[in-house]
Design a protein around this motif. Structure first.
Motif, short mmCIF file in Angstrom:
data_model
loop_
_atom_site.label_atom_id
_atom_site.label_comp_id
_atom_site.label_asym_id
_atom_site.label_seq_id
_atom_site.Cartn_x
_atom_site.Cartn_y
_atom_site.Cartn_z
N TYR A 1 7.50 4.34 8.99
CA TYR A 1 8.85 3.80 8.79
C TYR A 1 9.02 3.28 7.36
O TYR A 1 10.04 3.51 6.72
CB TYR A 1 9.14 2.68 9.79
CG TYR A 1 9.10 3.15 11.21
CD1 TYR A 1 10.10 3.98 11.71
CD2 TYR A 1 8.08 2.77 12.06
CE1 TYR A 1 10.06 4.42 13.02
CE2 TYR A 1 8.03 3.21 13.37
CZ TYR A 1 9.02 4.03 13.84
OH TYR A 1 8.99 4.48 15.13
N ILE A 2 8.01 2.57 6.90
CA ILE A 2 8.07 2.04 5.53
C ILE A 2 8.14 3.19 4.54
O ILE A 2 8.99 3.20 3.64
CB ILE A 2 6.83 1.14 5.24
CG1 ILE A 2 6.87 -0.12 6.11
CG2 ILE A 2 6.77 0.78 3.76
CD1 ILE A 2 5.60 -0.95 6.07
N GLY A 3 7.26 4.17 4.69
CA GLY A 3 7.24 5.32 3.78
C GLY A 3 8.54 6.11 3.81
O GLY A 3 9.03 6.57 2.77
N HIS A 4 9.11 6.27 5.00
CA HIS A 4 10.38 7.01 5.13
C HIS A 4 11.47 6.31 4.30
O HIS A 4 12.18 6.96 3.53
CB HIS A 4 10.79 7.09 6.59
CG HIS A 4 12.08 7.80 6.81
ND1 HIS A 4 12.14 9.14 7.14
CD2 HIS A 4 13.37 7.38 6.73
CE1 HIS A 4 13.41 9.50 7.25
NE2 HIS A 4 14.18 8.44 7.01
N ALA B 1 0.84 -1.21 0.00
CA ALA B 1 0.00 0.00 0.00
C ALA B 1 0.87 1.25 0.00
O ALA B 1 0.58 2.23 -0.70
CB ALA B 1 -0.94 -0.01 1.21
N CYS B 2 1.95 1.23 0.77
CA CYS B 2 2.86 2.39 0.81
C CYS B 2 3.55 2.57 -0.55
O CYS B 2 3.71 3.71 -1.02
CB CYS B 2 3.89 2.22 1.91
SG CYS B 2 3.22 2.37 3.58
N CYS B 3 3.95 1.48 -1.17
CA CYS B 3 4.56 1.55 -2.50
C CYS B 3 3.58 2.17 -3.49
O CYS B 3 3.97 3.02 -4.31
CB CYS B 3 4.99 0.16 -2.99
SG CYS B 3 6.46 -0.48 -2.19
N ALA B 4 2.32 1.77 -3.41
CA ALA B 4 1.30 2.31 -4.31
C ALA B 4 1.09 3.81 -4.07
O ALA B 4 1.00 4.59 -5.02
CB ALA B 4 -0.02 1.56 -4.14
N LYS B 5 1.03 4.22 -2.80
CA LYS B 5 0.83 5.65 -2.49
C LYS B 5 1.97 6.51 -3.01
O LYS B 5 1.76 7.66 -3.38
CB LYS B 5 0.69 5.85 -0.98
CG LYS B 5 -0.65 5.49 -0.43
CD LYS B 5 -0.73 5.78 1.06
CE LYS B 5 -2.08 5.34 1.61
NZ LYS B 5 -2.18 5.53 3.06
N LEU B 6 3.17 5.94 -3.03
CA LEU B 6 4.35 6.72 -3.45
C LEU B 6 4.72 6.48 -4.90
O LEU B 6 5.74 6.98 -5.38
CB LEU B 6 5.53 6.40 -2.53
CG LEU B 6 5.34 6.77 -1.07
CD1 LEU B 6 6.53 6.33 -0.24
CD2 LEU B 6 5.10 8.27 -0.91
N GLY B 7 3.90 5.71 -5.61
CA GLY B 7 4.14 5.49 -7.04
C GLY B 7 5.30 4.55 -7.33
O GLY B 7 5.94 4.66 -8.38
N LEU B 8 5.55 3.61 -6.45
CA LEU B 8 6.63 2.65 -6.66
C LEU B 8 6.10 1.26 -7.00
O LEU B 8 6.72 0.25 -6.68
CB LEU B 8 7.52 2.56 -5.40
CG LEU B 8 8.34 3.78 -5.06
CD1 LEU B 8 9.00 3.64 -3.71
CD2 LEU B 8 9.39 4.03 -6.13
N ASP B 9 4.97 1.21 -7.66
CA ASP B 9 4.37 -0.08 -8.00
C ASP B 9 5.22 -0.88 -8.99
O ASP B 9 5.37 -2.09 -8.86
CB ASP B 9 2.97 0.11 -8.61
CG ASP B 9 1.92 0.31 -7.54
OD1 ASP B 9 2.12 -0.16 -6.41
OD2 ASP B 9 0.90 0.95 -7.83
#
Length: 194
Positions: free
Chosen positions: A132-135, A76-84
């Motif tokens: 932490y994941i997003g950071h 989910a964090c990858c998707a929010k930050l466009g790292l899919d």
């Protein structure tokens, strides 16, 4: 909005000054510095491959079979930050009392490592783990793991190096906040680190 206002400027300044410093070092040593750089790169390759091997041997790879709830948060964090498209590998490692996480890169592959104690500290507030994941994903998204060598000669300068480092960390904190559902979760995650 996720990038600290001075990160781009400081990044450009440190890159230009770093390249100029490397040119002076190579010219000043009549090319001998290149031999030391090659030896340093070989040492780095050996040491970093040992780290990656240790992570894979001692960590738990987040997947649908192992820690699926944590893997869902990571995705989910990858998707929010466009790292899919190019997701890094995510590993959970025994923290031994340390509250932290880190990102690393080896031979073109990115890794996010969460220490178990940071996940345990957020047990009552699981959204805080997203911080932490997003950071760490912020470091990958902003390419903080590449180009360090070019900037290395000037990062030790007291004001410039510290300012650039703080700007990068502020940018990544913004990425962490973007992955949290509430500002309170992000705040709790930062307080746990402190």
């Amino acid at each position: 909005p996720l990038v600290h206002p001075s990160e781009r400027t400081l990044g450009a300044v440190t890159l230009v000054l770093g390249i100029l410093a490397w040119i002076l070092i190579v010219v000043g040593t009549v090319g001998i510095a290149l031999v030391y750089l090659l030896l340093g790169f070989l040492f780095y390759l050996f040491a970093h491959s040992a780290l990656i091997s240790w992570l894979r041997g001692n960590g738990v790879l987040l997947s649908a079979q192992q820690l699926p709830d944590l893997r869902e948060r990571f995705d989910a964090c990858c998707a929010k930050l466009g790292l899919d498209g190019d997701k890094p590998e995510a590993v959970l490692l025994q923290g031994g009392g340390a509250l932290n996480a880190f990102a690393t890169r080896f031979l073109g592959r990115n890794y996010v490592v969460l220490l178990s104690d940071v996940v345990d500290a957020m047990d009552a507030h699981p959204d805080g783990v997203n911080f932490y994941i997003g950071h760490e994903l912020g470091h990958i998204r902003r390419k903080h793991l590449t180009g360090k060598l070019w900037r290395a000669p000037v990062l030790w300068l007291p004001l410039l190096g510290a300012a650039y480092s703080r700007a990068k960390e502020s940018t990544c904190d913004r990425h962490g906040r973007a992955c949290c559902e509430s500002g309170e979760s992000a705040s709790r995650a930062l307080v746990a680190l402190a």
